[in-house]
Design an enzyme around this catalytic site. Structure first.
Site, mmCIF file in Angstrom:
data_model
loop_
_atom_site.group_PDB
_atom_site.id
_atom_site.type_symbol
_atom_site.label_atom_id
_atom_site.label_comp_id
_atom_site.label_asym_id
_atom_site.label_seq_id
_atom_site.Cartn_x
_atom_site.Cartn_y
_atom_site.Cartn_z
ATOM 1 N N ASN A 50 24.745 86.386 28.926
ATOM 2 C CA ASN A 50 25.830 86.411 29.910
ATOM 3 C C ASN A 50 25.418 85.493 31.061
ATOM 4 O O ASN A 50 24.321 84.934 31.086
ATOM 5 C CB ASN A 50 26.100 87.843 30.383
ATOM 6 C CG ASN A 50 27.399 87.951 31.159
ATOM 7 O OD1 ASN A 50 28.446 87.470 30.712
ATOM 8 N ND2 ASN A 50 27.372 88.558 32.336
ATOM 9 N N LYS A 51 26.309 85.345 32.019
ATOM 10 C CA LYS A 51 26.106 84.419 33.132
ATOM 11 C C LYS A 51 24.742 84.616 33.792
ATOM 12 O O LYS A 51 24.285 85.744 33.965
ATOM 13 C CB LYS A 51 27.235 84.615 34.145
ATOM 14 C CG LYS A 51 27.229 83.674 35.313
ATOM 15 C CD LYS A 51 27.140 82.203 34.933
ATOM 16 C CE LYS A 51 28.265 81.755 34.046
ATOM 17 N NZ LYS A 51 28.046 80.398 33.476
ATOM 18 N N ARG A 59 31.255 73.507 24.760
ATOM 19 C CA ARG A 59 30.306 74.392 25.446
ATOM 20 C C ARG A 59 29.536 75.187 24.387
ATOM 21 O O ARG A 59 30.131 75.672 23.421
ATOM 22 C CB ARG A 59 31.050 75.341 26.411
ATOM 23 C CG ARG A 59 31.729 74.572 27.558
ATOM 24 C CD ARG A 59 32.164 75.484 28.672
ATOM 25 N NE ARG A 59 31.024 76.049 29.369
ATOM 26 C CZ ARG A 59 31.141 77.020 30.288
ATOM 27 N NH1 ARG A 59 32.332 77.522 30.592
ATOM 28 N NH2 ARG A 59 30.072 77.495 30.905
ATOM 29 N N GLY A 69 35.179 81.374 30.779
ATOM 30 C CA GLY A 69 35.114 82.755 30.317
ATOM 31 C C GLY A 69 35.237 82.749 28.799
ATOM 32 O O GLY A 69 36.124 82.079 28.247
ATOM 33 N N ALA A 70 34.344 83.505 28.151
ATOM 34 C CA ALA A 70 34.210 83.391 26.692
ATOM 35 C C ALA A 70 35.528 83.581 25.924
ATOM 36 O O ALA A 70 35.915 82.727 25.117
ATOM 37 C CB ALA A 70 33.137 84.367 26.216
ATOM 38 N N ASP A 110 28.862 86.525 26.829
ATOM 39 C CA ASP A 110 29.266 85.272 26.196
ATOM 40 C C ASP A 110 28.847 85.239 24.730
ATOM 41 O O ASP A 110 29.446 84.537 23.926
ATOM 42 C CB ASP A 110 28.656 84.099 26.964
ATOM 43 C CG ASP A 110 29.281 84.014 28.344
ATOM 44 O OD1 ASP A 110 30.299 83.336 28.504
ATOM 45 O OD2 ASP A 110 28.781 84.697 29.258
HETATM 46 O O1 MRU Z 1 30.457 79.610 32.580
HETATM 47 P P1 MRU Z 1 31.625 80.540 32.511
HETATM 48 O O2 MRU Z 1 32.301 80.782 33.815
HETATM 49 O O3 MRU Z 1 32.581 80.210 31.391
HETATM 50 O O4 MRU Z 1 30.870 81.880 32.185
HETATM 51 C C1 MRU Z 1 31.207 82.733 31.242
HETATM 52 C C2 MRU Z 1 31.619 83.948 31.903
HETATM 53 O O5 MRU Z 1 32.742 84.005 32.368
HETATM 54 C C3 MRU Z 1 30.694 85.034 32.075
HETATM 55 O O6 MRU Z 1 29.419 84.870 31.659
HETATM 56 C C4 MRU Z 1 31.331 86.364 31.786
HETATM 57 O O7 MRU Z 1 30.545 87.320 32.366
HETATM 58 C C5 MRU Z 1 31.501 86.641 30.319
HETATM 59 S S1 MRU Z 1 33.000 86.002 29.692
HETATM 60 C C6 MRU Z 1 34.127 87.328 29.866
#
Ligand code: MRU
Length: 362
Positions: free
Chosen positions: A251-252, A93, A57-58, A241
């Protein structure tokens, strides 16, 4: 709004040890089946926790990286160690800009200091970053509630994707903060939680919501289109992100498809994120580096066996070709508004500039 709880105990996703030599994290790879606390004591621990997604999570990646620098400097506090810690952590990352933001803040604050002062200052700065994140997420909750409340006609149905809750930040979360605020304000809310293949971060969201008592239902990612087209949803709210200067949002993976379906159904699509997720140096979504993740995330399914033990099932041979981009980019024109700690604005250059008129002046 009170902070989040696990088993009724106030809990943050990351907790610094009183002796300033370690931080405790929740091992997110063990959830939702097991709740396990892990202690990070070294730079290598922090690096591994981010790479292996024990923290994810960012905002939380950024905070963990800041503490990773502090842990490195607790061992050796010279300028070369600072540079090495920053270089090590920045390579973990690529997509979430909060990582770079936190590391560059640590670097700027710590580089000019004498060696003897660096370790203490690093610990304090990491603590400030963590506490600011908590305050910002709480305000995102308040601003988001102001947008969601008018949509409730007796009942509010919200769809979310991935995990942008307190597990992804330090407390409250980004996209989930308005949901917690709405629930705490007494609104009758139900959350549709997208599973988020292949890492299944939706399971973390379901776990969080259950801890807080928020009614919810897990859906397969592919169910989102139907539910949006049938207006089973009043609004979609997701995290981010990285937000480019023109309002495009990384975003994801899977977010973009939900935004398209929401636009077709004329359902509001909100993005919630703190200032540390906005990259004013990035002109548009096209310039955002998309993390390509290991193909085994698709080839191997993880869970628990019938005896309650952690287990994996290989659903594809290891030589099967796989493409596994971790994020996608939703263009600003598909986004109803971006919600930050300062309020909400259009997902556009003008909108972001209105929220942060000082951006780019430093
Ligand atoms: O790969 P991750 O689990 O670190 O992914 C990032 C996220 O958690 C998401 O994209 C999220 O929607 C944004 S971060 C609050």
């Amino acid at each position: 709004m009170p902070g989040m709880k696990v088993n009724n105990t106030p809990t943050r996703s990351l907790c610094p040890a009183p002796d300033a030599r370690a931080v405790d994290i929740i091992d997110q790879t063990a959830l939702p089946h097991a709740y396990r606390i892990l202690r990070l004591s070294t730079l290598a621990d922090a690096r591994r926790a981010i790479c292996d997604m024990q923290v994810r999570g960012a905002p939380l990646i950024g905070v963990t990286a800041a503490y990773g620098v502090a842990l490195a400097l607790a061992a050796r506090s010279d300028a070369a160690s600072l540079a090495e810690a920053v270089a090590t952590l920045i390579a973990t990352r690529p997509t979430a800009v909060n990582l770079r933001w936190a590391l560059s803040r640590m670097q700027t604050r710590l580089a000019p200091l004498p060696d003897a002062e660096r370790a203490g200052a690093a610990w304090r700065e990491a603590g400030l970053i963590a506490n600011e994140d908590v305050a910002q997420c709480r305000r995102i909750g308040e601003h988001g509630l102001a947008l969601l409340a008018p949509l409730a006609e007796g009942h509010l149905s919200i769809m979310t994707h991935c995990n942008a809750g307190w597990l992804a930040a330090v407390d409250y979360g980004t996209a989930l903060a308005p949901i917690y605020a709405a629930y705490d304000a007494g609104l009758a809310i139900r959350v549709l939680v997208s599973e988020t293949r292949p890492r299944n971060q939706g399971l973390l969201t379901a776990w969080e919501l259950k801890q807080h008592g928020v009614p919810h239902a897990l859906i397969a990612d592919n169910a989102a289109g139907l539910l949006l087209s049938r207006h089973a949803v009043d609004a979609v709210i997701v995290g981010a992100d990285r937000i480019a200067a023109n309002g495009d949002v990384a975003n994801k993976i899977g977010t973009y498809l939900k935004a398209l379906a929401a636009r077709e159904a004329r359902i509001p699509f909100y993005v919630a994120a703190p200032r540390s997720t906005i990259d004013f140096a990035c002109a548009s979504g096209e310039a955002i580096a998309i993390e390509e993740r290991d193909g085994d995330e698709l080839r191997v399914v993880r869970g628990q066996d019938t005896l309650g033990q952690p287990s994996t099932v290989r659903q594809l041979p290891d030589d099967e070709a796989v493409l596994n981009p971790g994020f996608d980019v939703t263009p600003g024109h598909l986004i109803t508004a971006i919600i930050t700690e300062r309020g909400h604005a259009a997902a556009s250059t003008a909108g972001l500039r209105a929220l942060y008129p000082e951006a780019g002046l430093a």
